[in-house]
Design a protein around this motif. Structure first.
Motif, PDB file in Angstrom:
ATOM      1  N   ALA A 211      30.632  47.592  28.058  1.00  0.00           N
ATOM      2  CA  ALA A 211      30.910  49.018  27.891  1.00  0.00           C
ATOM      3  C   ALA A 211      31.785  49.260  26.668  1.00  0.00           C
ATOM      4  CB  ALA A 211      31.583  49.562  29.145  1.00  0.00           C
ATOM      5  N   LEU A 212      32.719  48.332  26.409  1.00  0.00           N
ATOM      6  CA  LEU A 212      33.587  48.463  25.237  1.00  0.00           C
ATOM      7  C   LEU A 212      32.779  48.376  23.947  1.00  0.00           C
ATOM      8  CD1 LEU A 212      36.512  48.759  24.288  1.00  0.00           C
ATOM      9  CD2 LEU A 212      36.683  46.261  24.277  1.00  0.00           C
ATOM     10  N   GLN A 213      31.753  47.549  23.925  1.00  0.00           N
ATOM     11  CA  GLN A 213      30.901  47.447  22.744  1.00  0.00           C
ATOM     12  C   GLN A 213      30.214  48.783  22.446  1.00  0.00           C
ATOM     13  OE1 GLN A 213      28.133  44.224  22.980  1.00  0.00           O
ATOM     14  NE2 GLN A 213      29.717  42.638  22.965  1.00  0.00           N
TER      15      GLN A 213
ATOM     16  N   PRO B  83      20.944  47.185  36.382  1.00  0.00           N
ATOM     17  CA  PRO B  83      20.941  45.804  36.888  1.00  0.00           C
ATOM     18  C   PRO B  83      21.935  44.914  36.154  1.00  0.00           C
ATOM     19  CG  PRO B  83      18.975  46.240  35.597  1.00  0.00           C
ATOM     20  CD  PRO B  83      19.660  47.557  35.791  1.00  0.00           C
ATOM     21  N   ARG B  84      22.430  43.933  36.841  1.00  0.00           N
ATOM     22  CA  ARG B  84      23.386  42.978  36.282  1.00  0.00           C
ATOM     23  C   ARG B  84      22.786  42.188  35.135  1.00  0.00           C
ATOM     24  NH1 ARG B  84      28.687  41.828  35.542  1.00  0.00           N
ATOM     25  NH2 ARG B  84      28.902  39.602  35.072  1.00  0.00           N
TER      26      ARG B  84
ATOM     27  N   ASP C 219      31.468  40.554  30.992  1.00  0.00           N
ATOM     28  CA  ASP C 219      31.506  41.404  32.166  1.00  0.00           C
ATOM     29  C   ASP C 219      31.168  42.840  31.778  1.00  0.00           C
ATOM     30  OD1 ASP C 219      33.777  42.359  30.893  1.00  0.00           O
ATOM     31  OD2 ASP C 219      35.144  41.188  32.144  1.00  0.00           O
ATOM     32  N   GLY C 220      31.127  43.716  32.743  1.00  0.00           N
ATOM     33  CA  GLY C 220      30.769  45.107  32.485  1.00  0.00           C
ATOM     34  C   GLY C 220      31.749  45.818  31.579  1.00  0.00           C
TER      35      GLY C 220
ATOM     36  N   PHE D 185      30.928  51.557  31.932  1.00  0.00           N
ATOM     37  CA  PHE D 185      31.754  50.720  32.809  1.00  0.00           C
ATOM     38  C   PHE D 185      31.624  51.157  34.273  1.00  0.00           C
ATOM     39  CE2 PHE D 185      35.952  50.017  34.844  1.00  0.00           C
ATOM     40  CZ  PHE D 185      35.902  48.636  34.896  1.00  0.00           C
ATOM     41  N   VAL D 186      31.702  52.453  34.515  1.00  0.00           N
ATOM     42  CA  VAL D 186      31.620  52.955  35.892  1.00  0.00           C
ATOM     43  C   VAL D 186      30.243  52.691  36.487  1.00  0.00           C
ATOM     44  CG1 VAL D 186      31.672  55.046  37.312  1.00  0.00           C
ATOM     45  CG2 VAL D 186      33.417  54.688  35.559  1.00  0.00           C
ATOM     46  N   PHE D 187      29.188  52.967  35.677  1.00  0.00           N
ATOM     47  CA  PHE D 187      27.836  52.731  36.188  1.00  0.00           C
ATOM     48  C   PHE D 187      27.586  51.252  36.447  1.00  0.00           C
ATOM     49  CE2 PHE D 187      26.159  56.800  33.979  1.00  0.00           C
ATOM     50  CZ  PHE D 187      26.702  57.557  35.009  1.00  0.00           C
TER      51      PHE D 187
END
Length: 700
Positions: free
Chosen positions: A599-601, A585-586, A594-595, A576-578
């Motif tokens: 990240a939660l996955q 890259p997006r 969203d990020g 998440f932070v990165f």
């Protein structure tokens, strides 16, 4: 194995003393009560004055060392019993403190050339408890901590695979009821299997019982009988469980005592009652429960897996599953959610219960990880459903199949685990079944002449009974030959295929086979004291012993769950932070996500992968199954330490008879150095041997 195993198998649990309370309690019985009474008599009070001391003895090489220690110590004034085990390196001595001191006993052993390494505290009792509700090594450690906090507890060994606890405690400070209460307070269930002061028990079925007063009469009569330690009545089933001292009484004497209890002779009757194996019934029930849970889980999880992974790849079905019901909410999402919910909250309820009890006692076990991993996958999927309902551009993915399949695989693993444990229990049960069910009891007059002969159950044999063993039958209990000569096959104990000659004065072992002659023996060890029972106890003790690698796994498992949770959080936080910082890259993030969600996955993936916690389950189960199966094949393994060190063995020396061979030579091949056909040669050899007195050992 080798000769004298029956002495090696004597274990420190064989204490015939009466530690604890011995007050006469005869309450009025109600029809639905189960009442236990512990009794006291002058002779028993005198017997109770004796104490028990346990030494660790170093320098013993074989059974003859144990015999020498037993013979020397046993001759000292004030010594009641001596039991020495070279296998365990221990000596358990029962003595009268007013006649001999512990220091004198210790010095006597050291004078024989042996090293007494440890002088533990006295009056140590041992009991075994069956534990219910353990999931992994953190559960066993929680139980150990709870028991060690009980005043008087000296040592605790909890076997995860065997689901048992062996506790050494001071009976003057605590008892088995307090130990069970401590385990229940920790969130587990416990039942008493055996206690060191009540090893010999007999179960009797009562007849002629018409009122609670009849039960009171029988209970009080048994309570005043010399040698009776504990009486437990079952008013509903008209049964009684009696713990007794085999030196003072026995099952037949207790049955006679019950028959003489009434005002009218033989008004009450008692017969031997063989209770069903409770642990075996519970094991079968556990197997059935896990099997049914796994099948029900598969009934829901397999369709979820097909709807998620298989059908979307097939165009006709994929189009149907991707049909939008409202905004981005599809038919496939609805079906997966409906099928997953029963698995998550009904079939998987046991994981919530286990996790609650673990967290309540301040620890974390495998159930906590399963609950965290499956709930994270499930509720993230529910979040995806809600977002799909509220958005017309959401393209996220749900993980309902992850939750259901994970629960199904864990239930399958638990089912295979309990099946393996059940097979081990069957192997141990086969060992106990080696002894015959009946035996011939002889009644002798003062001149040692046989008056009568009765066939009785082996469980009714008492110490010093005279038993007749006919050719071809098994020896029922350990004893000494008093009359007759024969050959006894002791391969069950020694591995030696050749039968051993037995004459008056020789020892015989229960479960061995009498081959040709008739033997009259005097029973010296009965019930739990026989060599066969000691073998079973030795195997069970080996299953409780932890291997060094298991101790390492236990240490790691202690921090495993917190480490996994921290790793999952750091994984989510890092991605998440990165992502927010633009480190990656997006384009890596899927559309409509969203990020935070991506990240939660990753964080959920860490929880899901780690939650089976196989590290703490594999070793104890493997040790238990290997020792049990080895025992059924005649191989005694002294726990996981011996198994772990086996890979270091470079040279193996066998006593070939009965090990590499069967002890019975046979012709395996023939070669004829002649032109005569083999069939004609065999015919001529047979004709030549007819009428001769040659008795060839080897024949084809």
């Amino acid at each position: 194995m080798f000769e004298g195993l029956e002495k090696m198998l004597k274990f420190q649990d064989k204490e015939k003393g009466m530690n604890g309370k011995h007050d006469l309690k005869v309450p009025l019985l109600e029809p639905t009560e189960s009442v236990a009474v512990t009794v006291s008599e002058p002779a028993q009070r005198e017997h109770r004055k004796a104490r028990t001391v346990m030494f660790k003895v170093g320098g013993m090489k074989c059974a003859s060392c144990a015999v020498s220690i037993e013979s020397v110590i046993g001759k000292r004034n004030g010594i009641e019993s001596v039991m020495v085990s070279p296998l365990q390196g221990q000596a358990v001595i029962r003595y009268k403190p007013e006649l001999i001191s512990v220091t004198t006993i210790k010095d006597t052993i050291e004078d024989l050339g042996y090293l007494v390494n440890e002088l533990p505290e006295q009056d140590i009792a041992v009991c075994r408890l069956q534990i219910k509700g353990m999931a992994c090594t953190s559960c066993s450690e929680s139980i150990e901590r709870a028991l060690l906090m009980v005043d008087g507890v000296k040592k605790v060994v909890v076997g995860l695979a065997l689901e048992e606890a062996k506790i050494h405690f001071d009976p003057n400070l605590t008892d088995s009821d307090q130990l069970i209460q401590a385990i229940e307070d920790a969130g587990f269930g416990a039942d008493l299997i055996s206690s060191g002061d009540n090893i010999n028990k007999v179960h009797l079925k009562l007849e002629g019982i018409n009122s609670p007063e009849d039960l009171n009469i029988i209970q009080s009569t048994l309570g005043s009988t010399e040698g009776v330690n504990h009486v437990e009545m079952d008013p509903v089933g008209h049964k009684v469980i009696i713990s007794y001292d085999p030196d003072l009484t026995g099952p037949r004497s207790l049955i006679q005592c019950i028959q003489e209890a009434g005002q009218i002779p033989d008004f009450y009757h008692a017969t031997l009652y063989v209770p069903p194996r409770q642990r075996e019934a519970e094991r079968q029930h556990e197997i059935l429960v896990y099997r049914n849970q796994f099948l029900w889980s598969c009934l829901f999880s397999i369709p979820v897996f097909i709807f998620s992974m298989v059908l979307p790849m097939l165009p006709p079905y994929g189009n149907w599953l991707s049909h939008k019901l409202y905004n981005m909410f599809t038919t496939g999402m609805l079906l997966r959610w409906l099928l997953c919910s029963p698995v998550q909250f009904i079939i998987g309820r046991r994981f919530y219960t286990g996790a609650y009890h673990a967290l309540k006692r301040g620890s974390a076990n495998m159930d906590v990880l399963v609950a965290l991993g499956t709930n994270a996958a499930y509720f993230y999927s529910v979040y995806s459903l809600i977002k799909a309902l509220s958005s017309d551009s959401f393209e996220g993915q749900d993980f309902f199949e992850t939750s259901t399949m994970l629960i199904s695989f864990i239930l399958l693993g638990k089912y295979l685990e309990v099946v393996a444990k059940g097979k081990t229990s069957e192997a141990l049960a086969k060992l106990t079944d080696l002894a015959p069910e009946t035996a011939f009891l002889l009644n002798l007059d003062g001149n040692e002449n046989i008056i009568s002969e009765n066939e009785i159950s082996t469980q009714l044999i008492q110490r010093n009974d005279i038993i007749k063993i006919v050719p071809g039958s098994k020896v029922p209990v350990d004893g000494v030959v008093v009359r007759g000569q024969s050959y006894v096959n002791e391969s069950m104990i020694t591995g030696e295929a050749r039968p051993i000659a037995k004459r008056p004065g020789d020892k015989v072992i229960g479960g061995t086979l009498n081959e040709n002659g008739c033997l009259i023996i005097k029973a010296t060890h009965v019930g739990s004291e026989t060599a066969l029972s000691q073998i079973v106890q030795l195997v069970e003790a080996a299953q409780l012993a932890r291997a060094p690698v298991q101790k390492l796994a236990d240490q790691i498992s202690k921090f495993f769950v917190p480490t996994v949770v921290v790793a999952a959080f750091l994984t989510w936080l890092g991605w998440f932070v990165f992502g927010e910082a633009g480190v990656y890259p997006r384009s890596w993030i899927p559309q409509a996500m969203d990020g935070f969600e991506m990240a939660l996955q990753f964080g959920i993936s860490v929880l899901v992968v780690a939650c089976p916690c196989a590290l703490g389950l594999a070793t104890p189960t493997a040790v238990m199954v290997s020792t049990g199966i080895g025992a059924s094949q005649g191989v005694l393994i002294k726990g996981g330490n011996a198994l772990e060190n086996a890979h270091k063995v470079k040279t193996v020396v066998f006593d070939k008879t009965g090990t590499l061979t069967v002890g019975k030579p046979v012709v395996v091949s023939t070669m004829l150095f002649s032109d005569v056909p083999i069939q004609d040669f065999c015919d001529m050899a047979a004709i030549a041997e007819v009428g001769t007195y040659c008795q060839h050992v080897v024949s084809s």
